[in-house]
Design an enzyme around this catalytic site. Structure first.
Site, PDB file in Angstrom:
ATOM      1  N   LYS A   1       0.836  -1.203   0.000  1.00 52.03           N
ATOM      2  CA  LYS A   1       0.000   0.000   0.000  1.00 52.03           C
ATOM      3  C   LYS A   1       0.875   1.259   0.000  1.00 52.03           C
ATOM      4  O   LYS A   1       2.087   1.186   0.227  1.00 52.03           O
ATOM      5  CB  LYS A   1      -0.938  -0.056   1.208  1.00 52.03           C
ATOM      6  CG  LYS A   1      -1.952  -1.210   1.128  1.00 52.03           C
ATOM      7  CD  LYS A   1      -2.906  -1.202   2.330  1.00 52.03           C
ATOM      8  CE  LYS A   1      -3.955  -2.306   2.202  1.00 52.03           C
ATOM      9  NZ  LYS A   1      -4.923  -2.279   3.338  1.00 52.03           N
TER      10      LYS A   1
ATOM     11  N   TYR B   1     -12.182  -2.925  -3.695  1.00 50.54           N
ATOM     12  CA  TYR B   1     -12.772  -3.015  -2.351  1.00 50.54           C
ATOM     13  C   TYR B   1     -14.299  -2.972  -2.376  1.00 50.54           C
ATOM     14  O   TYR B   1     -14.917  -2.552  -1.399  1.00 50.54           O
ATOM     15  CB  TYR B   1     -12.221  -1.896  -1.473  1.00 50.54           C
ATOM     16  CG  TYR B   1     -10.816  -2.173  -0.946  1.00 50.54           C
ATOM     17  CD1 TYR B   1     -10.532  -3.335  -0.221  1.00 50.54           C
ATOM     18  CD2 TYR B   1      -9.782  -1.260  -1.145  1.00 50.54           C
ATOM     19  CE1 TYR B   1      -9.262  -3.577   0.279  1.00 50.54           C
ATOM     20  CE2 TYR B   1      -8.503  -1.502  -0.651  1.00 50.54           C
ATOM     21  CZ  TYR B   1      -8.255  -2.666   0.067  1.00 50.54           C
ATOM     22  OH  TYR B   1      -6.994  -2.903   0.569  1.00 50.54           O
TER      23      TYR B   1
ATOM     24  N   PHE C   1     -15.877   3.177   6.587  1.00 48.03           N
ATOM     25  CA  PHE C   1     -14.493   3.529   6.253  1.00 48.03           C
ATOM     26  C   PHE C   1     -14.190   3.439   4.761  1.00 48.03           C
ATOM     27  O   PHE C   1     -13.049   3.623   4.347  1.00 48.03           O
ATOM     28  CB  PHE C   1     -13.504   2.650   7.046  1.00 48.03           C
ATOM     29  CG  PHE C   1     -13.630   1.169   6.799  1.00 48.03           C
ATOM     30  CD1 PHE C   1     -13.009   0.557   5.722  1.00 48.03           C
ATOM     31  CD2 PHE C   1     -14.380   0.375   7.670  1.00 48.03           C
ATOM     32  CE1 PHE C   1     -13.128  -0.803   5.490  1.00 48.03           C
ATOM     33  CE2 PHE C   1     -14.499  -0.998   7.449  1.00 48.03           C
ATOM     34  CZ  PHE C   1     -13.869  -1.586   6.358  1.00 48.03           C
TER      35      PHE C   1
ATOM     36  N   ARG D   1      -1.678 -14.473   3.539  1.00 41.73           N
ATOM     37  CA  ARG D   1      -2.455 -13.793   4.594  1.00 41.73           C
ATOM     38  C   ARG D   1      -1.813 -14.029   5.962  1.00 41.73           C
ATOM     39  O   ARG D   1      -1.756 -13.120   6.787  1.00 41.73           O
ATOM     40  CB  ARG D   1      -3.899 -14.303   4.603  1.00 41.73           C
ATOM     41  CG  ARG D   1      -4.669 -14.043   3.326  1.00 41.73           C
ATOM     42  CD  ARG D   1      -5.536 -12.846   3.322  1.00 41.73           C
ATOM     43  NE  ARG D   1      -6.523 -12.748   4.357  1.00 41.73           N
ATOM     44  CZ  ARG D   1      -7.313 -11.683   4.498  1.00 41.73           C
ATOM     45  NH1 ARG D   1      -7.217 -10.659   3.648  1.00 41.73           N
ATOM     46  NH2 ARG D   1      -8.188 -11.614   5.459  1.00 41.73           N
TER      47      ARG D   1
ATOM     48  N   THR E   1      -5.659  -8.077  10.236  1.00 44.94           N
ATOM     49  CA  THR E   1      -6.014  -6.809   9.573  1.00 44.94           C
ATOM     50  C   THR E   1      -5.653  -5.615  10.447  1.00 44.94           C
ATOM     51  O   THR E   1      -5.102  -4.624   9.967  1.00 44.94           O
ATOM     52  CB  THR E   1      -7.526  -6.793   9.260  1.00 44.94           C
ATOM     53  OG1 THR E   1      -7.829  -7.910   8.425  1.00 44.94           O
ATOM     54  CG2 THR E   1      -7.928  -5.500   8.563  1.00 44.94           C
TER      55      THR E   1
ATOM     56  N   ARG F   1       2.462  -6.968   9.044  1.00 44.21           N
ATOM     57  CA  ARG F   1       1.756  -5.921   9.803  1.00 44.21           C
ATOM     58  C   ARG F   1       2.247  -5.863  11.244  1.00 44.21           C
ATOM     59  O   ARG F   1       2.322  -4.782  11.838  1.00 44.21           O
ATOM     60  CB  ARG F   1       0.255  -6.175   9.733  1.00 44.21           C
ATOM     61  CG  ARG F   1      -0.336  -5.887   8.337  1.00 44.21           C
ATOM     62  CD  ARG F   1      -1.682  -6.543   8.157  1.00 44.21           C
ATOM     63  NE  ARG F   1      -2.342  -6.147   6.911  1.00 44.21           N
ATOM     64  CZ  ARG F   1      -3.403  -6.782   6.410  1.00 44.21           C
ATOM     65  NH1 ARG F   1      -3.916  -7.840   7.040  1.00 44.21           N
ATOM     66  NH2 ARG F   1      -3.951  -6.363   5.283  1.00 44.21           N
TER      67      ARG F   1
ATOM     68  N   ASN G   1      -2.219  -0.374   6.994  1.00 42.05           N
ATOM     69  CA  ASN G   1      -1.618  -1.652   7.408  1.00 42.05           C
ATOM     70  C   ASN G   1      -0.673  -2.264   6.363  1.00 42.05           C
ATOM     71  O   ASN G   1      -0.450  -3.464   6.342  1.00 42.05           O
ATOM     72  CB  ASN G   1      -2.700  -2.631   7.859  1.00 42.05           C
ATOM     73  CG  ASN G   1      -3.743  -2.886   6.787  1.00 42.05           C
ATOM     74  OD1 ASN G   1      -3.610  -2.420   5.653  1.00 42.05           O
ATOM     75  ND2 ASN G   1      -4.779  -3.631   7.132  1.00 42.05           N
TER      76      ASN G   1
ATOM     77  N   HIS H   1      -1.855  -5.651   1.294  1.00 38.00           N
ATOM     78  CA  HIS H   1      -3.123  -6.311   0.999  1.00 38.00           C
ATOM     79  C   HIS H   1      -2.826  -7.709   0.502  1.00 38.00           C
ATOM     80  O   HIS H   1      -1.875  -7.910  -0.257  1.00 38.00           O
ATOM     81  CB  HIS H   1      -3.897  -5.561  -0.097  1.00 38.00           C
ATOM     82  CG  HIS H   1      -5.012  -6.402  -0.677  1.00 38.00           C
ATOM     83  ND1 HIS H   1      -6.216  -6.546  -0.033  1.00 38.00           N
ATOM     84  CD2 HIS H   1      -5.063  -7.174  -1.784  1.00 38.00           C
ATOM     85  CE1 HIS H   1      -6.978  -7.382  -0.758  1.00 38.00           C
ATOM     86  NE2 HIS H   1      -6.302  -7.774  -1.824  1.00 38.00           N
TER      87      HIS H   1
ATOM     88  N   GLU I   1      -9.098 -10.180  -8.323  1.00 34.73           N
ATOM     89  CA  GLU I   1      -8.215  -9.048  -8.052  1.00 34.73           C
ATOM     90  C   GLU I   1      -7.004  -9.028  -8.991  1.00 34.73           C
ATOM     91  O   GLU I   1      -6.575  -7.956  -9.429  1.00 34.73           O
ATOM     92  CB  GLU I   1      -7.760  -9.095  -6.588  1.00 34.73           C
ATOM     93  CG  GLU I   1      -8.921  -8.860  -5.623  1.00 34.73           C
ATOM     94  CD  GLU I   1      -8.541  -9.103  -4.164  1.00 34.73           C
ATOM     95  OE1 GLU I   1      -7.351  -9.365  -3.875  1.00 34.73           O
ATOM     96  OE2 GLU I   1      -9.456  -9.029  -3.319  1.00 34.73           O
TER      97      GLU I   1
HETATM   98  P1  IDP Z   1      -7.867  -7.352   4.947  1.00 37.62           P
HETATM   99  O1  IDP Z   1      -7.042  -6.280   4.272  1.00 37.62           O
HETATM  100  O2  IDP Z   1      -7.122  -7.976   6.088  1.00 37.62           O
HETATM  101  O3  IDP Z   1      -8.441  -8.349   3.985  1.00 37.62           O
HETATM  102  P2  IDP Z   1     -10.541  -6.220   5.091  1.00 37.62           P
HETATM  103  O4  IDP Z   1     -11.530  -6.514   6.168  1.00 37.62           O
HETATM  104  O5  IDP Z   1     -10.790  -6.813   3.746  1.00 37.62           O
HETATM  105  O6  IDP Z   1      -9.098  -6.618   5.635  1.00 37.62           O
HETATM  106  O7  IDP Z   1     -10.461  -4.646   4.958  1.00 37.62           O
HETATM  107  C1  IDP Z   1      -9.795  -4.050   3.878  1.00 37.62           C
HETATM  108  C2  IDP Z   1      -8.932  -2.931   4.405  1.00 37.62           C
HETATM  109  O8  IDP Z   1      -9.775  -1.917   4.937  1.00 37.62           O
HETATM  110  C3  IDP Z   1      -8.018  -3.326   5.567  1.00 37.62           C
HETATM  111  O9  IDP Z   1      -6.770  -3.837   5.129  1.00 37.62           O
HETATM  112  C4  IDP Z   1      -7.858  -2.029   6.317  1.00 37.62           C
HETATM  113  O10 IDP Z   1      -6.789  -1.239   5.787  1.00 37.62           O
HETATM  114  C5  IDP Z   1      -9.164  -1.310   6.056  1.00 37.62           C
HETATM  115  N1  IDP Z   1     -10.079  -1.456   7.198  1.00 37.62           N
HETATM  116  C6  IDP Z   1     -10.706  -2.578   7.597  1.00 37.62           C
HETATM  117  N2  IDP Z   1     -11.465  -2.352   8.688  1.00 37.62           N
HETATM  118  C7  IDP Z   1     -11.318  -1.036   8.971  1.00 37.62           C
HETATM  119  C8  IDP Z   1     -11.860  -0.172   9.986  1.00 37.62           C
HETATM  120  O11 IDP Z   1     -12.638  -0.593  10.854  1.00 37.62           O
HETATM  121  N3  IDP Z   1     -11.430   1.134   9.950  1.00 37.62           N
HETATM  122  C9  IDP Z   1     -10.576   1.615   9.000  1.00 37.62           C
HETATM  123  N4  IDP Z   1     -10.060   0.842   8.039  1.00 37.62           N
HETATM  124  C10 IDP Z   1     -10.426  -0.461   8.017  1.00 37.62           C
HETATM  125 MG    MG Z   2      -9.874  -8.161   2.542  1.00 38.49          MG
END
Ligand code: IDP
Ligand code: MG
Length: 140
Positions: free
Chosen positions: A11, A51, A59, A87, A93, A104, A114, A117, A128
């Site tokens: 990212k 996304y 968010f 992962r 996450t 992370r 974070n 991805h 993707e």
């Molecule tokens: P992942 O990246 O571990 O698959 P996802 O739930 O798919 O996680 O969420 C996508 C991205 O959205 C996350 O990597 C994170 O950067 C962001 N994200 C997820 N939950 C939140 C939140 O509650 N607040 C702000 N950003 C979030």
């Molecule tokens: Mg995800």
């Protein structure tokens, strides 16, 4: 022992902080093979489609703004159980919960920033990868 491909993104904050080599090296050392690799600036439409499952989340706007805020690195890595292993190498996450030794867990503190991805299933990975790479940009 299913050989899979998954999409890994570094990212914008990972690129900005000079972590491209670090992230890439971890996947190479683990034994994955790079099948595609590029530096790009994601357009809002690409980030929104990537996304789309989060479109209704509070968010979402922040997420798209962040992913498009600077250059990212996209890579396709291939190997045994690539989706699950990538992962697990990335960690939870929310970096606060990510184990030390994960990407992370070693390089992030904020959920919105974070660093990486990783696709969450083989079907997501296929979808993707096609968003970020044309067929001719990927090795067979
Ligand atoms: P992942 O990246 O571990 O698959 P996802 O739930 O798919 O996680 O969420 C996508 C991205 O959205 C996350 O990597 C994170 O950067 C962001 N994200 C997820 N939950 C939140 C939140 O509650 N607040 C702000 N950003 C979030
Ligand atoms: Mg995800």
């Amino acid at each position: 022992m299913a050989i899979e491909r998954t999409l890994v993104l570094v990212k914008p904050n990972g690129v900005e902080r000079g972590l491209v080599g670090e992230v890439t090296a971890r996947f190479e050392r683990r034994g994955f093979v790079l099948k595609g690799l590029k530096l790009l600036r994601a357009a809002p439409e690409l980030a929104e489609e990537h996304y789309e499952e989060h479109r209704e989340k509070a968010f979402f706007g922040e997420l798209v703004a962040f992913l498009t805020s600077g250059p990212i690195v996209a890579m396709v890595v291939e190997g045994v159980s690539a989706v699950q292993v990538a992962r697990s190498m990335m960690g939870a996450t929310d970096p606060v919960s990510a184990a030390p030794g994960t990407i992370r867990g070693d390089y992030a503190l904020e959920i919105g920033e974070n660093v990486v991805h990783g696709s969450d299933s083989v079907a997501s990975a296929e979808r993707e990868i096609a968003l970020y790479f044309s067929a001719s940009e990927l090795l067979p």
